[in-house]
Structure formats: structure tokens, C-alpha cells
Scaffold this motif. Structure first.
Motif, PDB file in Angstrom:
ATOM      1  N   PRO A 128       1.456   4.171   4.271  1.00 11.06           N
ATOM      2  CA  PRO A 128       1.209   5.540   3.810  1.00 11.06           C
ATOM      3  C   PRO A 128       2.505   6.338   3.742  1.00 11.06           C
ATOM      4  CG  PRO A 128       0.474   5.243   6.088  1.00 11.06           C
ATOM      5  CD  PRO A 128       0.801   3.879   5.558  1.00 11.06           C
ATOM      6  N   GLY A 129       2.665   7.089   2.673  1.00 11.41           N
ATOM      7  CA  GLY A 129       3.879   7.863   2.492  1.00 11.41           C
ATOM      8  C   GLY A 129       4.972   7.115   1.770  1.00 11.41           C
ATOM      9  N   ARG A 130       4.685   5.902   1.261  1.00 11.27           N
ATOM     10  CA  ARG A 130       5.710   5.106   0.571  1.00 11.27           C
ATOM     11  C   ARG A 130       5.649   5.380  -0.935  1.00 11.27           C
ATOM     12  NH1 ARG A 130       6.925  -0.991   2.209  1.00 11.27           N
ATOM     13  NH2 ARG A 130       7.731   0.261   3.955  1.00 11.27           N
ATOM     14  N   ILE A 131       6.826   5.630  -1.507  1.00 10.95           N
ATOM     15  CA  ILE A 131       6.965   5.900  -2.928  1.00 10.95           C
ATOM     16  C   ILE A 131       7.783   4.769  -3.553  1.00 10.95           C
ATOM     17  CG2 ILE A 131       7.589   7.626  -4.643  1.00 10.95           C
ATOM     18  CD1 ILE A 131       5.694   8.689  -2.482  1.00 10.95           C
ATOM     19  N   TYR A 132       7.213   4.082  -4.535  1.00 11.26           N
ATOM     20  CA  TYR A 132       7.913   2.985  -5.209  1.00 11.26           C
ATOM     21  C   TYR A 132       8.550   3.511  -6.493  1.00 11.26           C
ATOM     22  CZ  TYR A 132       5.381  -0.128  -2.056  1.00 11.26           C
ATOM     23  OH  TYR A 132       4.874  -0.754  -0.937  1.00 11.26           O
ATOM     24  N   LEU A 133       9.868   3.390  -6.595  1.00 10.61           N
ATOM     25  CA  LEU A 133      10.585   3.910  -7.748  1.00 10.61           C
ATOM     26  C   LEU A 133      10.882   2.837  -8.788  1.00 10.61           C
ATOM     27  CD1 LEU A 133      13.135   6.296  -5.988  1.00 10.61           C
ATOM     28  CD2 LEU A 133      10.840   6.786  -6.825  1.00 10.61           C
ATOM     29  N   THR A 134      10.610   1.562  -8.478  1.00 12.14           N
ATOM     30  CA  THR A 134      10.868   0.490  -9.441  1.00 12.14           C
ATOM     31  C   THR A 134       9.596  -0.227  -9.865  1.00 12.14           C
ATOM     32  OG1 THR A 134      11.472  -0.889  -7.519  1.00 12.14           O
ATOM     33  CG2 THR A 134      13.273   0.050  -8.819  1.00 12.14           C
ATOM     34  N   LYS A 135       8.440   0.307  -9.512  1.00  5.25           N
ATOM     35  CA  LYS A 135       7.173  -0.243  -9.997  1.00  5.25           C
ATOM     36  C   LYS A 135       6.765   0.530 -11.240  1.00  5.25           C
ATOM     37  CE  LYS A 135       5.281  -2.333  -5.822  1.00  5.25           C
ATOM     38  NZ  LYS A 135       4.084  -2.518  -4.983  1.00  5.25           N
ATOM     39  N   THR A 136       6.499  -0.193 -12.305  1.00  7.42           N
ATOM     40  CA  THR A 136       6.317   0.437 -13.609  1.00  7.42           C
ATOM     41  C   THR A 136       4.861   0.686 -13.996  1.00  7.42           C
ATOM     42  OG1 THR A 136       6.364  -1.734 -14.694  1.00  7.42           O
ATOM     43  CG2 THR A 136       8.466  -0.574 -14.457  1.00  7.42           C
ATOM     44  N   ASP A 137       3.899   0.333 -13.126  1.00  4.36           N
ATOM     45  CA  ASP A 137       2.490   0.541 -13.479  1.00  4.36           C
ATOM     46  C   ASP A 137       2.153   2.024 -13.457  1.00  4.36           C
ATOM     47  OD1 ASP A 137       1.030   1.059 -10.609  1.00  4.36           O
ATOM     48  OD2 ASP A 137       2.762  -0.278 -10.439  1.00  4.36           O
ATOM     49  N   ASP A 138       1.061   2.375 -14.119  1.00  7.49           N
ATOM     50  CA  ASP A 138       0.673   3.787 -14.252  1.00  7.49           C
ATOM     51  C   ASP A 138       0.358   4.426 -12.916  1.00  7.49           C
ATOM     52  OD1 ASP A 138       0.990   3.597 -16.965  1.00  7.49           O
ATOM     53  OD2 ASP A 138      -1.143   3.263 -17.393  1.00  7.49           O
ATOM     54  N   ILE A 139      -0.218   3.664 -11.982  1.00 11.13           N
ATOM     55  CA  ILE A 139      -0.606   4.244 -10.698  1.00 11.13           C
ATOM     56  C   ILE A 139       0.617   4.717  -9.920  1.00 11.13           C
ATOM     57  CG2 ILE A 139      -1.642   3.736  -8.455  1.00 11.13           C
ATOM     58  CD1 ILE A 139      -3.605   1.906  -9.861  1.00 11.13           C
ATOM     59  N   ASN A 140       1.638   3.854  -9.813  1.00  8.36           N
ATOM     60  CA  ASN A 140       2.827   4.247  -9.061  1.00  8.36           C
ATOM     61  C   ASN A 140       3.652   5.279  -9.809  1.00  8.36           C
ATOM     62  OD1 ASN A 140       3.206   2.646  -6.413  1.00  8.36           O
ATOM     63  ND2 ASN A 140       2.450   1.109  -7.848  1.00  8.36           N
ATOM     64  N   ARG A 141       3.621   5.253 -11.142  1.00 10.04           N
ATOM     65  CA  ARG A 141       4.269   6.324 -11.901  1.00 10.04           C
ATOM     66  C   ARG A 141       3.602   7.669 -11.588  1.00 10.04           C
ATOM     67  NH1 ARG A 141       7.469   5.043 -16.370  1.00 10.04           N
ATOM     68  NH2 ARG A 141       7.563   2.836 -16.918  1.00 10.04           N
ATOM     69  N   GLY A 142       2.270   7.632 -11.445  1.00 13.53           N
ATOM     70  CA  GLY A 142       1.535   8.853 -11.146  1.00 13.53           C
ATOM     71  C   GLY A 142       1.904   9.453  -9.801  1.00 13.53           C
ATOM     72  N   VAL A 143       2.234   8.600  -8.829  1.00 19.21           N
ATOM     73  CA  VAL A 143       2.664   9.091  -7.522  1.00 19.21           C
ATOM     74  C   VAL A 143       3.972   9.861  -7.652  1.00 19.21           C
ATOM     75  CG1 VAL A 143       3.420   8.420  -5.220  1.00 19.21           C
ATOM     76  CG2 VAL A 143       1.484   7.250  -6.277  1.00 19.21           C
ATOM     77  N   VAL A 144       4.910   9.311  -8.427  1.00 18.45           N
ATOM     78  CA  VAL A 144       6.191   9.994  -8.635  1.00 18.45           C
ATOM     79  C   VAL A 144       5.960  11.337  -9.312  1.00 18.45           C
ATOM     80  CG1 VAL A 144       8.421   9.872  -9.804  1.00 18.45           C
ATOM     81  CG2 VAL A 144       7.474   7.831  -8.727  1.00 18.45           C
ATOM     82  N   THR A 145       5.066  11.360 -10.296  1.00 21.41           N
ATOM     83  CA  THR A 145       4.759  12.614 -10.990  1.00 21.41           C
ATOM     84  C   THR A 145       4.132  13.629 -10.044  1.00 21.41           C
ATOM     85  OG1 THR A 145       4.423  11.423 -13.067  1.00 21.41           O
ATOM     86  CG2 THR A 145       3.473  13.623 -12.895  1.00 21.41           C
ATOM     87  N   ALA A 146       3.211  13.174  -9.197  1.00 16.23           N
ATOM     88  CA  ALA A 146       2.526  14.077  -8.269  1.00 16.23           C
ATOM     89  C   ALA A 146       3.498  14.695  -7.268  1.00 16.23           C
ATOM     90  CB  ALA A 146       1.411  13.338  -7.537  1.00 16.23           C
ATOM     91  N   LEU A 147       4.566  13.985  -6.927  1.00 14.73           N
ATOM     92  CA  LEU A 147       5.551  14.525  -5.990  1.00 14.73           C
ATOM     93  C   LEU A 147       6.207  15.795  -6.521  1.00 14.73           C
ATOM     94  CD1 LEU A 147       7.544  11.543  -4.462  1.00 14.73           C
ATOM     95  CD2 LEU A 147       6.121  13.177  -3.254  1.00 14.73           C
TER      96      LEU A 147
END
Length: 469
Positions: free
Chosen positions: A381-400
Motif C-alpha cells: 500500500p502506498g506504492r506508485i509504479y512509474l514504469t508500468k504502462t497499463d491504464d490502472i497504474n497510469r491512473g494512480v499517477v494521475t490521481a496523485l
């Protein structure tokens, strides 16, 4: 050109007459069909449904994509997940009617085989798709009009070895892959010629049980020549990899591993990055097998650094010079001491970035909860992946960005040598969360270099911010 291997499911209407079988509701413009069914039933029509497999699945296939044929199975589940109808595509194709269902919300599942998905099998990819939220209303026809695109329902795994590894093989060897169930990838040793003649190159397909099997264990065992002892030793090693999912192609590869002194042993490479795990002689001495020194061995930690660009000066506490001088355990930055209206950092990765993720933690429970609410890795929990290109992890970066924490997108990180982190918009929002907030950044470059401690264990670069009352 993208090619769809599609087959239209032809169903000829619902066998109703032209005049007597249509009624109009009170609005006078929406027709309802008198289906002659018991009260409370509607009709699900497949007359316009199209099943296809997109060529984007080439990433996870090893043979030609299968035809969408009559063996495709269609299951219809009610809101409780109970299968209320099950049939094959050929049954619907040959029928002139749809399927009568009680009024309610249903889920449609399509699968390329009528057989059970095998726990593990060679060269047997199985494709499927799920369409949920299908609302069937009494006395009405609900057509399936949107195309249904099937994707791989398993995880594909292949095993490979580089020439340096194969040159060290001096007897029978095998790699066992386990994701719930196991497959053995054997190396075929020819004692007469004294070399590996071939090895298992077929793809194994593993059922991930809807996410229940998310760990892959790689085990190697075999006879390897050790130059230091000038003898053949039985070497064994195992390594677990997390995050196994359907539609993945996990490419396991054994290569030489070189340490900081230039000595070489072996590593397991998977998904294009190197895992810090060596092949050792665990059965006898427990010693690591060392080959001849490699003059091209990567040195140190690749020069990876996180530098303050603006926000700290010679007058702040800590100073910019003192903060940048430390590679990992950097001084805590008091947000009240930031100089000016900008607060930016630059991650320098000279060899280019292969993997980058950030663990965000805080002494403030509200801040922790807010960050963890938008992250998707339940185990971290609390981990942000900056090199994963799927929509879900992109959405986390956007939500930040709602916190003013503007992290870069994968395109701004992968293979980049300089990565900008602009935390200027975060200054004001962070002031509402009193406590100590830590951003632990884990980086692996294109040469496999990371920040490491004296035991060669990866450690993060830490950006720690303090907000006082």
C-alpha cells in the motif's frame, strides 16, 4: 494492419410476426416485443454479437491466433454469479431464437474452449472475455451489439539461456516453473558431444485462477562446471516472482551475473530486468560459483542520484549542498524552510531507467489513508509504479496530482537519464498534513544497477519532508 479474426454470430431475429407482436408503451415511441413468454421474462438476443481476437495478443501468443469457431462456450450468470445458461457458439448459431431470461442484470462470459482451463500445459493458449452489466427487462429484447474481444486467460512462460550459461552446462539440467502447478523445462545434454543439444523452448501456459495464483517460483537444478574449483558441481537455486497475472508473457532467462569486482556468476532475468538472485551451490558447500573476471562488468550503483534543483539554497536548513551530497539517507527537509515558490528535484540515471517505483509513507494517518486509497498494490500500500504502462497504474499517477504531487508518466521515465519531479504544487496541500512524509524511490537502470548497501541489497533514495504544527 490490425487484423481481427472475427466470426459473426448469425441469429435470425426472434420469429415474431410483423403486426400483432409489437406493442407501444405510454410514450408512444418505444416498441416492446410480445414474446409469448411467462410474466417477468425478457429475451437476450445475439443477432448482432461479434466475437474476435485482436492481433495485439501477438505479445502473448506463440502460434497463430485460433479461429473463433463453434467450440467457443458462452455462459450467462445472474447477479449472484450463478450460471443460468450455458451453450456453445454453434448452438446459438444454429438457433433462430435468443435466450429467455428472468428480468435482471447478467454477466456474459465467452471462452475459446469447452474444456476446463488446464492448471499448466504446453502450447495451449485459451482466450476469453467477460461482459457485465447486461440488463434484461421483462417483455423486451436486449441485443448484444458491442463487439466482444477475447484476450489470453492464462500467464505464458518461456525459459531461455544465453551462450555463456550453456557453455558451463556439463550434464543434465532443468528449470521448473510453478504457478500453482508446475512444468519442467529440460536441457538436453549430449554426453557424447559434451554439450547441450537443445532445450525446452515451448511456451507453458498457466491458469492464474482469477488472481489466486499470483506467485511464480523458478527452480533451477543441474550440473555446472566451476572454473575456480575446476570441477563440475550440482547447482540449485530458486526464486519467487510476485504479480503474476493473465495476459502476461513472463520470459525467464539465465545469464551471467557480474559483481562490483568484475567476477561473474549467474542471474535470473525476467521481463527484461535483472533480479538480484544468484545461482549457487546449495547442495554441497553453499559457495557461490565464480567464473573468470569480466572486464565489462557494471561498476557501483550506476551513478544514480536524486538532486534538488530548486527550493533549497545555501541559506536553508538543510542547505542544497548538504542535501545533494548525500546519496540515500538525505537530511529531512522542513517544509517551512523552503526558499522561494518552486520545489523541484531531478533524478539522474546515467544508464537510462528500466524500473522506477516510489513508496509513500507518513506519520500522519490521514495522509497515509489518502495515498493508499488511490494505490492499487494491496501487498504494498502506498506504492506508485512509474514504469508500468497499463491504464490502472497510469491512473494512480494521475490521481496523485490531486495532492499536487506531479509524478512523471511512464513515457517520461522509461529509458530516460534525467527525470524531473516538480513538487511545487504540493507545497500548499502538504501543509495541511502535519508530520513526516517519506518518498522512498527504488530505481533500476538499463544495466541492472541499483542503490545497494554493503550486502548488495537494494536500498532506496529517500526524500523526507517534515510539516510542523
Amino acid at each position: 494492419m490490425k487484423k481481427l479474426l472475427a466470426l459473426l454470430l448469425v441469429v435470425s431475429g426472434l420469429m415474431v410476426s410483423c403486426s400483432d407482436d409489437f406493442q407501444y408503451n405510454n410514450e408512444g415511441n418505444t416498441p416492446e416485443v410480445n414474446l409469448g413468454l411467462p410474466e417477468g421474462y425478457g429475451m437476450l438476443s445475439f443477432g448482432e454479437m461479434q466475437i474476435s481476437i485482436d492481433e495485439s495478443e501477438a505479445l502473448v501468443r506463440s502460434t497463430e491466433l485460433p479461429e473463433v469457431d463453434g467450440n467457443y462456450v458462452i455462459k450467462i450468470k445472474n447477479a449472484e454469479g450463478v450460471v443460468v445458461e450455458e451453450c456453445q457458439y454453434k448452438d446459438i448459431k444454429e438457433s433462430s431464437e435468443g435466450i429467455a431470461l428472468l428480468e435482471g442484470v447478467y454477466t456474459l462470459e465467452v471462452c475459446s474452449t469447452s474444456d476446463e482451463i488446464p492448471a499448466a500445459a504446453w502450447e495451449k493458449p485459451i482466450y476469453g472475455a467477460t461482459k457485465s452489466g447486461i440488463e434484461v427487462k421483462a417483455g423486451q429484447v436486449t441485443p448484444i451489439t458491442e463487439p466482444i474481444t477475447c484476450t489470453l486467460l492464462q500467464c505464458k512462460v518461456t525459459v531461455d539461456y544465453n551462450d555463456d550459461f550453456l557453455a558451463m552446462v556439463k550434464g543434465a539440467c532443468k528449470t521448473t516453473i510453478t504457478i500453482g502447478s508446475s512444468l519442467e523445462y529440460n536441457l538436453n545434454w549430449d554426453a557424447t558431444e559434451g554439450k547441450v543439444k537443445s532445450y525446452e523452448k515451448r511456451a507453458g501456459y498457466f491458469d492464474v485462477n482469477n488472481g489466486a495464483n499470483t506467485t511464480m517460483e523458478v527452480k533451477f537444478e543441474g550440473s555446472i562446471y566451476d572454473e575456480e574449483s575446476e570441477s563440475v558441481k550440482t547447482m540449485r537455486q530458486s526464486k519467487a516472482f510476485e504479480g503474476i497475472e493473465a495476459r502476461q508473457w513472463r520470459q525467464v532467462r539465465f545469464v551471467k551475473k557480474v559483481n562490483e569486482e568484475g567476477n561473474a556468476s549467474f542471474e535470473i532475468v525476467i521481463d527484461s530486468y535483472v533480479e538480484d538472485d544468484n545461482l549457487g551451490t546449495e547442495d554441497m558447500t553453499g559457495e557461490e560459483s565464480v567464473l573468470a573476471p569480466d572486464p565489462n562488468a557494471p561498476k557501483g550503483d550506476g551513478g544514480i542520484m536524486l538532486l534538488n534543483v530548486t527550493g533549497l539554497t545555501e541559506n536553508t536548513n538543510p542547505t542544497k549542498e548538504a542535501w545533494n551530497a548525500e546519496k540515500t539517507e538525505k537530511p529531512i527537509i522542513n517544509m517551512a524552510n523552503i526558499d522561494g515558490n518552486t520545489f523541484t528535484f531531478n533524478a539522474s540515471i546515467p544508464n537510462g531507467t528500466r524500473e522506477f517505483y516510489v513508496d509513500i509513507t507518513s506519520t500522519n494517518a490521514d495522509f497515509n489513508s489518502a495515498v493508499r486509497a488511490i494505490t492499487v498494490d494491496d501487498e504494498n500500500p502506498g506504492r506508485i509504479y512509474l514504469t508500468k504502462t497499463d491504464d490502472i497504474n497510469r491512473g494512480v499517477v494521475t490521481a496523485l496530482s490531486n495532492f499536487g504531487i506531479n509524478f512523471p508518466t511512464p513515457e517520461q521515465v522509461i529509458n530516460k537519464t534525467d527525470i524531473l519531479f516538480d513538487l511545487t504544487p504540493a507545497i500548499e496541500p502538504l501543509m495541511y498534513y502535519q508530520g513526516i512524509h517519506t518518498f522512498s524511490m527504488y530505481v533500476r537502470d538499463s544495466e541492472g544497477c541499483t542503490h545497494r548497501d554493503d550486502n548488495l541489497v537494494q536500498i532506496p533514495i529517500k526524500l523526507t519532508l517534515e510539516v510542523e504544527e
